[in-house]
Design an enzyme around this catalytic site. Structure first.
Site, PDB file in Angstrom:
ATOM      1  N   ARG A 180       0.880  -1.182   0.000  1.00 37.68           N
ATOM      2  CA  ARG A 180       0.000   0.000   0.000  1.00 37.68           C
ATOM      3  C   ARG A 180       0.911   1.223   0.000  1.00 37.68           C
ATOM      4  O   ARG A 180       1.696   1.410   0.949  1.00 37.68           O
ATOM      5  CB  ARG A 180      -0.905  -0.014   1.231  1.00 37.68           C
ATOM      6  CG  ARG A 180      -1.635   1.282   1.440  1.00 37.68           C
ATOM      7  CD  ARG A 180      -2.750   1.179   2.466  1.00 37.68           C
ATOM      8  NE  ARG A 180      -3.897   0.480   1.919  1.00 37.68           N
ATOM      9  CZ  ARG A 180      -5.136   0.565   2.390  1.00 37.68           C
ATOM     10  NH1 ARG A 180      -5.400   1.340   3.429  1.00 37.68           N
ATOM     11  NH2 ARG A 180      -6.127  -0.109   1.831  1.00 37.68           N
ATOM     12  N   ASP A 202     -17.154   7.348  -1.999  1.00 35.36           N
ATOM     13  CA  ASP A 202     -15.918   7.188  -1.216  1.00 35.36           C
ATOM     14  C   ASP A 202     -15.608   8.565  -0.625  1.00 35.36           C
ATOM     15  O   ASP A 202     -16.203   9.583  -1.030  1.00 35.36           O
ATOM     16  CB  ASP A 202     -14.794   6.697  -2.151  1.00 35.36           C
ATOM     17  CG  ASP A 202     -13.466   6.437  -1.437  1.00 35.36           C
ATOM     18  OD1 ASP A 202     -13.456   6.319  -0.190  1.00 35.36           O
ATOM     19  OD2 ASP A 202     -12.430   6.361  -2.135  1.00 35.36           O
TER      20      ASP A 202
END
Ligand code: CP
Ligand code: NVA
Length: 308
Positions: free
Chosen positions: A103, A225
């Protein structure tokens, strides 16, 4: 040749459908047996430059359920590209473990890891894409609707990493997607172009608009989101003003079909991009999405790590 999952576009339509099928099969096997040791003795490393709840826990859990082990390296542990170059990290890890789950802020680091590792690299979120999230969401859509055939999804909010992976998935698989963003927050032009090319083959209808009501009118699923992603915290206040018309609330839902379901990758900023009553309401399937992270990532790991 080793396989990576750096982008949804690494997968063909058939590979996506196979992963969704495998996720269901493994879910059933795990519920019967607890462990399905397809990757016994293997190890995955999680290198995370940003925080995570869902991605970290579900990858670690999935590895263990496949008979593999895991280790987590936090931002302060590795210093990707700071303490050591990204290629050097990739080359070292390739000598010890079987898979890198990363990530990162800059997508370029995912690409560099994949180019320099001799083991599979999985994108666990970058500034450009979040492919594992979208694969879990496709599984959620199939769970609720039976298939991806003829589905229309509406995105409202920022043209961000999650939006990009959703666009590429729609264009690859061939479902319809309406993306509503404010001016200046459209998806990246390179992703829009890639999406256009993929859609020519699949027949997906992907529309970009500035009008959230238009986007949701025919949608089976409405997806939103956060307005400020990780790393954009200093823009949060300014974005709150600009994005207000894109909030998923009761009023916006009333512009869609009564059976329309609501998606959110989480974490949510309650009261910003989505109201409590929608997030916690009967049309919300956000916890199914979160659960499906585990099922789809187990299938991804099985595909990449399966003992041959
Ligand atoms: N949706 C998602 O990726 O959640 P985390 O940031 O908690 O991993
Ligand atoms: N767009 C969000 C997704 C979090 C899972 C972010 O990048 O912060």
């Amino acid at each position: 040749m080793k396989k990576d999952l750096t982008s949804i576009a690494d997968l063909s339509k058939q590979e996506i459908l196979d992963l969704l099928h495998e996720a269901g099969a493994l879910k059933a096997e795990i519920s019967r047996q607890g462990v399905v040791p397809l990757a016994r003795g293997k190890m995955g490393v999680l290198i995370f430059e940003k925080p995570s709840l869902r991605t970290r826990v579900t990858f670690e859990r999935a590895l263990h359920q496949l008979g593999a082990t895991s280790t987590y390296l936090s931002p302060s542990d590795v210093g990707l590209g700071v303490r050591e170059s990204v290629p050097d990290v990739a080359r070292n890890l390739s000598r010890w473990v079987n898979c890198i789950i990363a990530r990162v802020f800059e997508h370029e680091k995912i690409t560099q890891l994949a180019e320099n590792a001799t083991i599979p690299v999985i994108n666990a979120l970058s500034d450009l894409e979040h492919p594992c999230q979208i694969l879990a969401d496709l599984l959620t859509i199939v769970d609720h609707r039976g298939s991806l055939e003829g589905v229309t999804v509406a995105w409202t909010g920022d043209g961000n990493n999650v939006c990009h992976s959703l666009m590429l998935a729609a264009a690859t698989v061939g479902f319809n997607l309406n993306v509503a963003t404010p001016k200046g927050f459209e998806p990246a032009p390179a992703i829009t172009e890639q999406t256009r090319k993929l859609s020519e083959k699949s027949g997906a209808k992907i529309r970009l608009t500035y009008d959230p009501c238009e986007a949701v009118a025919e949608a089976d699923f409405i997806y939103t989101d956060v307005w400020a992603s990780m790393g954009q915290e200093n823009e949060a206040e300014q974005r709150r003003q600009i994005f207000r018309p894109y909030q998923v609330n009761r009023q916006l839902l009333s512009r869609a079909k009564p059976e329309t379901k609501v998606l959110h990758c989480l974490p949510a900023h309650r009261g910003e991009e989505i109201t409590d009553e929608v997030l916690d309401g009967p049309q919300s399937v956000v916890l199914d999405q979160a659960e499906n992270r585990l099922h789809i990532q187990r299938a991804i790991l099985a595909r990449l790590l399966r003992n041959g």
